[in-house]
Design a protein around this motif. Structure first.
Motif, PDB file in Angstrom:
ATOM      1  N   THR A 217       0.838  -1.197   0.000  1.00 13.05           N
ATOM      2  CA  THR A 217       0.000   0.000   0.000  1.00 13.05           C
ATOM      3  C   THR A 217       0.871   1.243   0.000  1.00 13.05           C
ATOM      4  N   ASP A 218       0.330   2.326  -0.541  1.00  7.45           N
ATOM      5  CA  ASP A 218       1.070   3.584  -0.602  1.00  7.45           C
ATOM      6  C   ASP A 218       1.105   4.253   0.764  1.00  7.45           C
ATOM      7  N   VAL A 219       2.206   4.938   1.050  1.00  6.11           N
ATOM      8  CA  VAL A 219       2.394   5.636   2.319  1.00  6.11           C
ATOM      9  C   VAL A 219       2.752   7.087   2.030  1.00  6.11           C
ATOM     10  N   ASP A 220       2.045   8.007   2.661  1.00  4.92           N
ATOM     11  CA  ASP A 220       2.340   9.433   2.517  1.00  4.92           C
ATOM     12  C   ASP A 220       3.013   9.931   3.785  1.00  4.92           C
ATOM     13  N   LEU A 221       4.306  10.175   3.689  1.00  4.28           N
ATOM     14  CA  LEU A 221       5.085  10.701   4.811  1.00  4.28           C
ATOM     15  C   LEU A 221       5.341  12.187   4.640  1.00  4.28           C
ATOM     16  N   GLY A 222       4.640  12.795   3.697  1.00  6.40           N
ATOM     17  CA  GLY A 222       4.919  14.185   3.370  1.00  6.40           C
ATOM     18  C   GLY A 222       6.170  14.323   2.541  1.00  6.40           C
ATOM     19  N   GLN A 223       6.525  13.259   1.813  1.00  9.07           N
ATOM     20  CA  GLN A 223       7.776  13.263   1.060  1.00  9.07           C
ATOM     21  C   GLN A 223       7.742  14.151  -0.183  1.00  9.07           C
ATOM     22  N   GLY A 224       6.545  14.516  -0.644  1.00  9.73           N
ATOM     23  CA  GLY A 224       6.458  15.397  -1.797  1.00  9.73           C
ATOM     24  C   GLY A 224       6.964  14.733  -3.062  1.00  9.73           C
ATOM     25  N   GLN A 225       7.505  15.539  -3.966  1.00 10.59           N
ATOM     26  CA  GLN A 225       8.003  15.037  -5.242  1.00 10.59           C
ATOM     27  C   GLN A 225       9.431  14.506  -5.071  1.00 10.59           C
ATOM     28  N   VAL A 226       9.558  13.208  -5.016  1.00 11.54           N
ATOM     29  CA  VAL A 226      10.858  12.560  -4.845  1.00 11.54           C
ATOM     30  C   VAL A 226      10.961  11.424  -5.859  1.00 11.54           C
ATOM     31  N   PRO A 227      12.182  11.010  -6.193  1.00 13.20           N
ATOM     32  CA  PRO A 227      12.333   9.958  -7.200  1.00 13.20           C
ATOM     33  C   PRO A 227      12.080   8.550  -6.682  1.00 13.20           C
ATOM     34  N   TRP A 228      11.845   8.401  -5.386  1.00 10.48           N
ATOM     35  CA  TRP A 228      11.539   7.087  -4.843  1.00 10.48           C
ATOM     36  C   TRP A 228      10.062   7.032  -4.440  1.00 10.48           C
ATOM     37  N   THR A 229       9.559   5.815  -4.226  1.00  8.06           N
ATOM     38  CA  THR A 229       8.173   5.601  -3.831  1.00  8.06           C
ATOM     39  C   THR A 229       8.141   4.899  -2.488  1.00  8.06           C
ATOM     40  N   VAL A 230       7.327   5.422  -1.551  1.00  6.48           N
ATOM     41  CA  VAL A 230       7.205   4.836  -0.226  1.00  6.48           C
ATOM     42  C   VAL A 230       5.974   3.930  -0.197  1.00  6.48           C
ATOM     43  N   LEU A 231       6.184   2.681   0.191  1.00 11.05           N
ATOM     44  CA  LEU A 231       5.118   1.697   0.288  1.00 11.05           C
ATOM     45  C   LEU A 231       5.173   1.022   1.653  1.00 11.05           C
ATOM     46  N   ALA A 232       4.150   0.247   1.963  1.00  6.47           N
ATOM     47  CA  ALA A 232       4.137  -0.569   3.176  1.00  6.47           C
ATOM     48  C   ALA A 232       3.754  -1.988   2.799  1.00  6.47           C
ATOM     49  N   ASP A 233       4.392  -2.963   3.443  1.00  2.70           N
ATOM     50  CA  ASP A 233       4.057  -4.357   3.190  1.00  2.70           C
ATOM     51  C   ASP A 233       2.752  -4.715   3.909  1.00  2.70           C
ATOM     52  N   PRO A 234       2.250  -5.944   3.794  1.00  2.58           N
ATOM     53  CA  PRO A 234       0.954  -6.288   4.387  1.00  2.58           C
ATOM     54  C   PRO A 234       0.855  -6.122   5.901  1.00  2.58           C
ATOM     55  N   GLU A 235       1.986  -6.044   6.613  1.00  3.27           N
ATOM     56  CA  GLU A 235       1.946  -5.788   8.054  1.00  3.27           C
ATOM     57  C   GLU A 235       2.237  -4.329   8.385  1.00  3.27           C
ATOM     58  N   GLY A 236       2.292  -3.482   7.362  1.00  5.89           N
ATOM     59  CA  GLY A 236       2.469  -2.053   7.600  1.00  5.89           C
ATOM     60  C   GLY A 236       3.895  -1.585   7.726  1.00  5.89           C
ATOM     61  N   ASN A 237       4.870  -2.450   7.430  1.00  9.70           N
ATOM     62  CA  ASN A 237       6.277  -2.039   7.476  1.00  9.70           C
ATOM     63  C   ASN A 237       6.602  -1.194   6.244  1.00  9.70           C
ATOM     64  N   GLU A 238       7.037   0.030   6.464  1.00 13.82           N
ATOM     65  CA  GLU A 238       7.340   0.923   5.351  1.00 13.82           C
ATOM     66  C   GLU A 238       8.674   0.561   4.708  1.00 13.82           C
ATOM     67  N   PHE A 239       8.716   0.709   3.387  1.00 17.15           N
ATOM     68  CA  PHE A 239       9.957   0.525   2.642  1.00 17.15           C
ATOM     69  C   PHE A 239       9.906   1.441   1.431  1.00 17.15           C
ATOM     70  N   CYS A 240      11.069   1.651   0.805  1.00 17.90           N
ATOM     71  CA  CYS A 240      11.149   2.536  -0.351  1.00 17.90           C
ATOM     72  C   CYS A 240      11.618   1.767  -1.578  1.00 17.90           C
ATOM     73  N   VAL A 241      11.045   2.111  -2.716  1.00 16.62           N
ATOM     74  CA  VAL A 241      11.529   1.634  -4.002  1.00 16.62           C
ATOM     75  C   VAL A 241      12.262   2.795  -4.642  1.00 16.62           C
ATOM     76  N   LEU A 242      13.564   2.659  -4.799  1.00 16.46           N
ATOM     77  CA  LEU A 242      14.385   3.748  -5.300  1.00 16.46           C
ATOM     78  C   LEU A 242      14.166   3.948  -6.789  1.00 16.46           C
ATOM     79  N   GLY A 243      14.362   5.189  -7.206  1.00 21.07           N
ATOM     80  CA  GLY A 243      14.036   5.506  -8.581  1.00 21.07           C
ATOM     81  C   GLY A 243      15.181   5.982  -9.427  1.00 21.07           C
TER      82      GLY A 243
END
Length: 248
Positions: A217-243
């Motif tokens: 799922t998508d996560v909004d940390l207030g990161q704004g326009q950045v080249p990576w995408t913040v997601l969370a796995d099914p237990e809510g652990n946040e991770f980033c996909v670098l761009g």
């Protein structure tokens, strides 16, 4: 296309000071891609080597509000090495940590910003990992986590039980990624999360879409326009996909 666990990311009050601690602890090289970001890489490995594993330290206004369920475990080669390594880490600024572990063969420490990590007793499994034996994620359901992450990453799933799941790079190099059931709801909190890298790099959007289809799922940390995408796995652990072909 492929997606790899390429590094862990520490949120820090002082990225350069925390980076220096870990660089000395691991014997890794230290650099910076810009203000507020410190990068660590093993000697002789240049980002973004697919076989490499890295650490980024990123300054945030208040890291105490950013807590994850990820911690590092460090490898040792003998009982004497374990004793000497723990003593050296304390000289560098690490402090003993009580995570309710009781009598165990490994040693729990905290780095200068309070991130808890473990120095393991010698284990044959980790003889060829380098200084970082494993990246460990505390979770409620290791089997469910294994199903998601086995499909998410181009890594090999080695073992799955009700209590833990173990993965490693398909190349058989670097640290293991382990998901462990949190005993009695206890977790070792830290400011560490996972960063994933697509290869080729321009495949990020397709990989993000694939992860969403798997249950991320998508996560909004207030990161704004950045080249990576913040997601969370099914237990809510946040991770980033670098761009891009550098750290996030």
């Amino acid at each position: 296309m492929a997606l790899r666990l390429v590094q862990v990311n520490f949120k820090a009050r002082d990225d350069s000071a925390l980076g220096r601690f870990w660089a000395e602890a691991l014997g890794w090289g230290l650099s910076s891609e810009g203000p507020g970001v410190t990068n660590l890489e093993p000697e002789g490995v240049v980002w973004p080597d697919p076989a490499g594993f890295y650490i980024d330290f990123v300054i945030v206004p208040d890291p105490e509000t950013v807590k994850y369920r990820v911690h590092l475990e460090l490898a040792t080669t003998s009982a004497a090495h374990h004793t000497q390594f723990v003593a050296r880490l304390k000289e560098l600024g690490a402090t003993p940590a009580d995570a309710g572990q009781g009598e165990v063969p490994w040693t729990a420490l905290a780095d200068p910003e309070g991130n808890v990590f473990r120095v393991l007793e010698p284990r044959e499994t980790y003889r060829d990992t380098g200084p970082i034996a494993a990246v460990v994620v505390a979770c409620a359901d290791p089997r469910a986590m294994a199903r998601f992450w086995d499909q998410a990453l181009e890594w090999t799933l080695h073992e799955v039980t009700d209590d833990h799941a173990v993965m490693r790079s398909a190349n058989g190099v670097g640290p293991y990624l382990e998901f462990r059931r949190a005993s009695g709801g206890t977790t070792v909190w830290s400011h560490v999360h996972l960063d994933l890298l697509p290869y080729p790099f321009d495949g990020k959007e397709a990989e993000v879409a694939r992860l969403r289809a798997l249950g991320a799922t998508d996560v909004d940390l207030g990161q704004g326009q950045v080249p990576w995408t913040v997601l969370a796995d099914p237990e809510g652990n946040e991770f980033c996909v670098l761009g891009r072909a550098d750290g996030a």
